[in-house]
Design a protein around this motif. Structure first.
Motif, PDB file in Angstrom:
ATOM      1  N   LYS A  77      -1.964  13.803  -6.738  1.00 30.67           N
ATOM      2  CA  LYS A  77      -0.749  13.445  -7.550  1.00 30.67           C
ATOM      3  C   LYS A  77      -0.985  13.898  -9.012  1.00 30.67           C
TER       4      LYS A  77
ATOM      5  N   THR B  60       1.447  -2.658  -6.215  1.00 35.30           N
ATOM      6  CA  THR B  60       1.307  -1.298  -5.286  1.00 35.30           C
ATOM      7  C   THR B  60      -0.259  -0.990  -5.553  1.00 35.30           C
ATOM      8  N   CYS B  61      -0.772  -0.803  -4.343  1.00 34.28           N
ATOM      9  CA  CYS B  61      -2.030   0.018  -4.579  1.00 34.28           C
ATOM     10  C   CYS B  61      -1.785   1.591  -4.077  1.00 34.28           C
ATOM     11  N   THR B  62      -2.357   2.388  -4.662  1.00 33.53           N
ATOM     12  CA  THR B  62      -2.159   3.660  -4.309  1.00 33.53           C
ATOM     13  C   THR B  62      -3.375   4.571  -4.771  1.00 33.53           C
ATOM     14  N   CYS B  63      -3.386   5.960  -4.482  1.00 29.49           N
ATOM     15  CA  CYS B  63      -4.346   6.853  -4.944  1.00 29.49           C
ATOM     16  C   CYS B  63      -3.982   8.107  -5.082  1.00 29.49           C
TER      17      CYS B  63
ATOM     18  N   GLU C 292       6.017   5.596  -0.469  1.00 30.17           N
ATOM     19  CA  GLU C 292       5.845   6.483  -1.489  1.00 30.17           C
ATOM     20  C   GLU C 292       6.081   7.922  -1.276  1.00 30.17           C
TER      21      GLU C 292
ATOM     22  N   GLU D 292       0.645  -1.256   0.020  1.00 31.25           N
ATOM     23  CA  GLU D 292       0.157   0.062   0.064  1.00 31.25           C
ATOM     24  C   GLU D 292       0.753   1.245   0.072  1.00 31.25           C
ATOM     25  N   ARG D 293       0.885   1.867  -1.029  1.00 30.96           N
ATOM     26  CA  ARG D 293       1.300   3.402  -1.047  1.00 30.96           C
ATOM     27  C   ARG D 293       2.958   3.321  -1.076  1.00 30.96           C
TER      28      ARG D 293
ATOM     29  N   TRP E  46      -8.180   8.180   0.013  1.00 26.44           N
ATOM     30  CA  TRP E  46      -8.751   6.977  -0.506  1.00 26.44           C
ATOM     31  C   TRP E  46     -10.276   7.097  -0.707  1.00 26.44           C
TER      32      TRP E  46
ATOM     33  N   THR F 108       5.558   6.625 -10.782  1.00 23.27           N
ATOM     34  CA  THR F 108       5.276   5.313  -9.980  1.00 23.27           C
ATOM     35  C   THR F 108       5.288   4.357 -10.798  1.00 23.27           C
TER      36      THR F 108
END
Length: 552
Positions: free
Chosen positions: A383, A363-366, A464, A349-350, A370, A391
């Motif tokens: 971002k 990778t999971c990110t936003c 990150e 995560e991130r 969220w 990324t």
């Protein structure tokens, strides 16, 4: 006393009793799912780690590299960001203060009422999924439920669902149809295993002020609903708070150290575990997802219940049955041991690891928070497309995939800044996507200042943004005899690639070099300690330049 037989006998009885109690506690700690629940499909995989370790990540997923996630539910309605349904019950928090000012005290207007307010009146799943595909997404994810415990489909085992309440539509069914229409594999994320802990703030109360000691609505029961809008519904089916609090539950941050059901966490009942199992099997059976994301350490409720293990085995076996014996499914978990990484795909995560991983990971990110946050929009905190692409390139170079969340407002739409970012990602992908999709890691993942800087993962990930990529940072990946070298930004001078110098152990016999998106002839020269590539007169984009290097 040592030689007194009577005393020794007493001590033996005490020790034996203690051991028996300990054994009983351990058995109670691991609550098995009974046979009177949803049927677990049998097949190649059994509900244990040894059997699940026979899993192999399907090639389609390894080729896909990039997915977009609609992390969307009732917590987006207030527009105040993630974990709203937990933090609204913590007196003094920013979310609590906002909630009281806009809705009233949480003893009278709780999260159940937020669900009622959420209408998703402008939601167009077809339009959104088409936009994601245009951005380069190779798979699509929808959130099936969050820690707020509301199911977003016509759930057999949760009356608090999107068909009965709020939007009054089967959200997952409509997302699934949109994914199918756009020829994208369907992923579903399941987060509700932790509602037991997450909602513990809802059974507490103000610690000061005129309503001090007045319980929030997390303690309400079905009988309390007579004459209300929610008459006939059981709030405990939503809040799951008919249990004692975890240790240090008054500290809202304690839950992070109890996520794996340790450190004084209140342990879920067998009934709670069985309900989660039934809901998730029901979800799988209804929608046959290609991917499932669990927001859990290892698997849901592990190790306090075997529910997660049984769900994993059922999911793999069902997928094989639907695909003529071939396993095409992808299942994700967090904070995995090396052995568990053989059984499912590791989700970070991130963040991202510092090295190429032997097994595929994600990778999971936003781009923002969220759950949708008006603050991110107003204060330009998203971002950029450049950040997202950088990324993605870094992750792919290390054998990973990127799952990107683009927050959706409560009404079901993206804001104008998000749409611009998604389209900018698509613009870069349209030209440079060949350097991402269907590639594999090279001998090294990259070189430059970021490679030389330590950036360890913390817990689920969360590293990150701690290192900023610059035009001296390079990432590699390959496809057959093609090597792609991606430069983070526009170089200020000639590019020097140490790994491709004559003296490097990774040196290649280079046939020619092209710059994706440019018609300029690339000028290059292999020297002893590096490959020199002259910077272009005109850069095809300002995000990341990709050099396509052909080997002889």
């Amino acid at each position: 006393m040592k030689n007194n037989p009577s005393i020794r006998l007493v001590f033996s009885i005490i020790i034996a009793t203690t051991l028996n109690l300990k054994t009983y506690a351990q058995k109670a700690f691991h609550a098995p799912i009974g046979s009177n629940n949803e049927q677990q499909l049998t097949g190649k995989f059994e509900a244990n780690w040894e059997s699940l370790s026979n899993y192999e990540v399907p090639e389609w997923y390894r080729n896909a590299k990039f997915g977009i996630w609609a992390h969307w539910g009732p917590q987006c309605e207030p527009g105040q960001g993630d974990w709203y349904g937990r933090e609204m019950y913590k007196q003094g928090s920013r979310v609590y203060n906002w909630h009281v000012e806009n809705y009233g005290h949480p003893s009278q207007f709780g999260f159940k009422d937020i669900i009622r307010n959420w209408k998703a009146e402008n939601w167009d799943p077809e339009k959104l999924v088409a936009l994601y595909k245009r951005a380069g997404a190779q798979y699509f994810f929808a959130m099936a439920n969050h820690h707020d415990n509301m199911d977003l489909w016509d759930s057999k085992y949760q009356e608090w669902n999107s068909v009965n309440l709020g939007p009054k539509t089967d959200i997952i069914e409509r997302w699934a149809q949109a994914a199918k229409n756009n020829d994208l594999p369907l992923g579903l994320s399941v987060h509700s295993a932790h509602a037991w802990l997450w909602y513990e703030t809802a059974q507490q109360s103000d610690h000061e002020g005129p309503l001090k000691g007045v319980s929030y609505d997390g303690t309400l029961t079905k009988d309390d609903g007579k004459g209300t809008w929610w008459e006939g519904l059981d709030p405990q089916a939503l809040y799951a708070q008919d249990h004692s609090l975890s240790e240090e539950a008054n500290d809202i941050a304690t839950i992070h150290g109890q996520w794996d059901w340790k450190n004084g966490a209140s342990l879920p009942s067998v009934a709670y575990s069985e309900n989660f199992y039934n809901r998730t099997i029901d979800l799988i059976n209804k929608f046959n997802p290609d991917l499932i994301y669990f927001d859990d350490t290892a698997l849901p409720l592990y190790p306090v219940s075997d529910a997660g293990l049984k769900i994993a085995a059922h999911y793999y076996n069902q997928n094989m049955k639907l695909n003529d014996g071939k396993l095409n499914a992808v299942l994700f978990g967090k904070i995995l041991t090396d052995e568990q990484k053989k059984s499912l795909v590791w989700d970070v995560e991130r963040g991202a690891p510092n090295e190429i991983q032997e097994l595929p990971w994600q990778t999971c990110t936003c781009i923002g928070n969220w759950h949708y946050s008006e603050d991110y929009y107003k204060n330009d905190r998203y971002k950029s497309a450049k950040d997202v692409v950088h990324t993605l390139i870094d992750i792919v170079s290390k054998n990973g995939n990127l799952l990107l969340s683009v927050p959706i407002k409560g009404d079901g739409t993206l804001d104008d800044k998000e749409i611009k970012i998604v389209n900018q990602i698509g613009d870069w992908m349209e030209v440079n996507g060949e350097s991402i999709f269907e590639t594999r890691p090279w001998l090294v993942y990259g070189e430059g200042p970021a490679v030389e800087t330590s950036n360890p993962i913390s817990a689920q990930g969360f590293n990150e943004g701690k290192i900023k990529f610059g035009s001296n940072d390079i990432r590699f990946n390959q496809k057959g005899k093609i090597l792609y070298a991606s430069i983070f930004g526009i170089p200020e001078q000639s590019i020097k690639i140490k790994n491709l110098g004559k003296s490097s152990e990774n040196a290649l016999k280079i046939k020619k070099i092209e710059l994706l998106g440019s018609n300029e002839k690339v000028k290059w020269k292999v020297e002893n300690d590096h490959l020199t590539v002259e910077k272009p007169n005109t850069a095809p984009n300002e995000v990341a330049l990709v050099y396509k290097i052909y080997q002889k």
